[in-house]
Design a protein around this motif. Structure first.
Motif, short mmCIF file in Angstrom:
data_model
loop_
_atom_site.label_atom_id
_atom_site.label_comp_id
_atom_site.label_asym_id
_atom_site.label_seq_id
_atom_site.Cartn_x
_atom_site.Cartn_y
_atom_site.Cartn_z
N ALA A 262 0.82 -1.21 0.00
CA ALA A 262 0.00 0.00 0.00
C ALA A 262 0.85 1.27 0.00
CB ALA A 262 -0.92 0.00 1.21
N GLU A 263 1.98 1.21 0.72
CA GLU A 263 2.85 2.39 0.79
C GLU A 263 3.44 2.69 -0.59
OE1 GLU A 263 6.91 3.92 3.07
OE2 GLU A 263 5.85 2.14 3.79
N GLU A 264 3.95 1.63 -1.26
CA GLU A 264 4.50 1.82 -2.61
C GLU A 264 3.41 2.23 -3.60
OE1 GLU A 264 8.35 -1.22 -2.63
OE2 GLU A 264 6.57 -1.68 -3.84
N GLN A 265 2.22 1.67 -3.41
CA GLN A 265 1.11 2.00 -4.30
C GLN A 265 0.83 3.50 -4.30
OE1 GLN A 265 -2.63 0.21 -3.23
NE2 GLN A 265 -3.66 0.89 -5.10
N LYS A 266 0.75 4.08 -3.11
CA LYS A 266 0.47 5.51 -3.01
C LYS A 266 1.55 6.32 -3.71
CE LYS A 266 -0.47 9.15 0.37
NZ LYS A 266 -0.61 9.49 1.82
N GLN A 267 2.80 5.93 -3.48
CA GLN A 267 3.94 6.65 -4.05
C GLN A 267 3.94 6.54 -5.58
OE1 GLN A 267 7.71 4.88 -3.12
NE2 GLN A 267 8.82 6.82 -3.25
N VAL A 268 3.75 5.31 -6.06
CA VAL A 268 3.80 5.06 -7.49
C VAL A 268 2.61 5.70 -8.22
CG1 VAL A 268 3.64 3.26 -9.27
CG2 VAL A 268 5.18 2.96 -7.31
N MET A 269 1.43 5.60 -7.64
CA MET A 269 0.26 6.16 -8.29
C MET A 269 0.32 7.69 -8.37
SD MET A 269 -1.45 3.74 -9.47
CE MET A 269 -2.73 4.83 -10.09
N THR A 270 0.90 8.30 -7.36
CA THR A 270 1.09 9.76 -7.39
C THR A 270 1.99 10.16 -8.55
OG1 THR A 270 0.78 9.95 -4.99
CG2 THR A 270 1.93 11.75 -6.10
#
Length: 276
Positions: free
Chosen positions: A82-90
Motif C-alpha cells: 500500500a505504501e509503494e502503491q500511493k507513491q507510485v500512483m502519485t
C-alpha cells in the motif's frame, strides 16, 4: 499484405441503373423527362481495418501506426504494498498529466493508466497484443531516479529504455513520430521488394506458383508485366494461376513490349497479383 497478396480497398464502380430501378430512384433530365438515375459507388470500408492488421501486425498481436491508434501510451504502475502503491500512483498521475494536451502533428495523444489487479507482465502483454505504441512502467526505483521505463511496440517486448521525467515529453513525441514513419517505410519497402518487372511467361508462371502445391508457402507478390488488353488473356491467367490484374497505374509510362500471356504487342504494363 505480408503474405504478398493484394487487397482491394478504395474502389469505384459504375452501377448503371440497376440499383436505381430496384429502389425507384428517378430524376428529371434536361429535357424534362423522368428517368432512372445512373449511379456510381465509391469509397472505402471496414476492409481498411483488415488491411492495417495484415500489413503491420506480427506474431505478438496487433500493431497500429500511432496516428490511428485509439490510445498511444499505456502507463503501468508497479508496486508491492500500500505504501509503494500511493507513491507510485502519485508519480503515475504526474506522468499522465505531463502528457496531456500533447499532439502528434494534429492528433491528440491519449494515455491509459492500467491499475488492474494483474502482474506487470500480464498487463504488458495485454497492451502489446492491443498494439499500443508505447508502454511506460513506473516502479519505486524509477521514482528514486526521477525516471520511467519505456517500451516500444516496434521493438522486442523486453527491450526498454530509461527516460528521465524531464525528457519525457520530447522523447515521447520524437519516438511516436519515428514509429509512424518507420511503420510506413517498412510496409513500403516490403511492397517494393516483392514488386517485380517480369517480361517472360515462364518466369511469370514460376513467380506465382508455390513450390509445395499441397501446402503452399508464401509466394508471389506484385508482377508488373505487359498485357495486350484482351480479356481472353486476363481470363487465361486467372484460370491457370488465380492471378488477376489489380490495377493499371496512372503513372505507368507507355512502352513497347509483349503480352505476358499471348506474346502480342503491348503498350504498357499492368499490375498482376493474387488477391483475397
Amino acid at each position: 499484405m505480408q503474405d504478398r497478396k493484394a487487397l482491394q480497398s478504395g474502389t469505384s464502380h459504375f452501377l448503371g441503373q440497376n440499383f436505381a430501378k430496384a429502389s425507384e430512384i428517378k430524376f428529371q433530365n434536361r429535357k424534362g423527362e423522368i428517368e432512372y438515375a445512373w449511379t456510381t459507388s465509391w469509397g472505402v470500408s471496414t476492409r481498411l481495418i483488415g488491411a492495417i492488421i495484415m500489413a503491420h501486425s506480427d506474431d505478438n498481436g496487433l500493431v497500429l501506426p500511432p496516428k490511428i491508434a485509439p490510445a498511444h501510451i499505456a502507463i503501468i504502475p508497479i508496486y508491492r504494498d500500500a505504501e509503494e502503491q500511493k507513491q507510485v500512483m502519485t508519480f503515475a498521475e504526474k506522468v499522465q498529466n505531463n502528457l496531456k494536451g500533447l499532439y502528434l502533428d494534429d492528433v491528440p495523444l491519449y494515455t491509459e493508466v492500467d491499475t488492474r489487479d494483474m502482474t506487470s507482465s500480464e498487463r504488458n502483454w495485454y497492451w502489446i497484443k492491443k498494439g499500443i505504441p508505447l508502454r511506460i512502467e513506473i516502479g519505486p526505483r524509477d521514482i528514486v531516479h526521477n525516471s520511467v521505463m519505456i517500451a516500444r511496440r516496434d521493438k522486442e517486448p523486453k527491450e526498454k529504455q530509461a527516460v528521465n521525467y524531464n525528457d519525457l515529453v520530447t522523447y515521447t513525441l520524437q519516438t511516436l513520430a519515428e514509429m509512424q514513419q518507420g511503420y510506413f517505410q517498412r510496409a513500403l519497402d516490403f511492397r517494393n521488394r516483392w514488386t517485380l518487372e517480369i517480361d517472360e511467361k515462364e518466369e511469370f508462371y514460376r513467380f506465382f506458383t508455390p513450390v509445395n502445391l499441397e501446402q503452399p508457402e508464401i509466394h508471389g507478390g506484385f508482377a508488373s508485366a505487359h498485357w495486350c488488353g484482351k480479356s481472353d488473356c486476363e481470363e487465361k491467367i486467372k484460370e491457370d494461376l488465380k492471378v488477376t490484374i489489380r490495377c493499371i497505374p496512372f503513372e505507368a509510362k507507355e512502352e513497347t513490349g509483349k503480352c505476358i500471356c499471348c506474346g502480342e504487342k503491348s503498350k504498357r504494363r499492368v499490375i498482376f497479383a493474387k488477391a483475397y
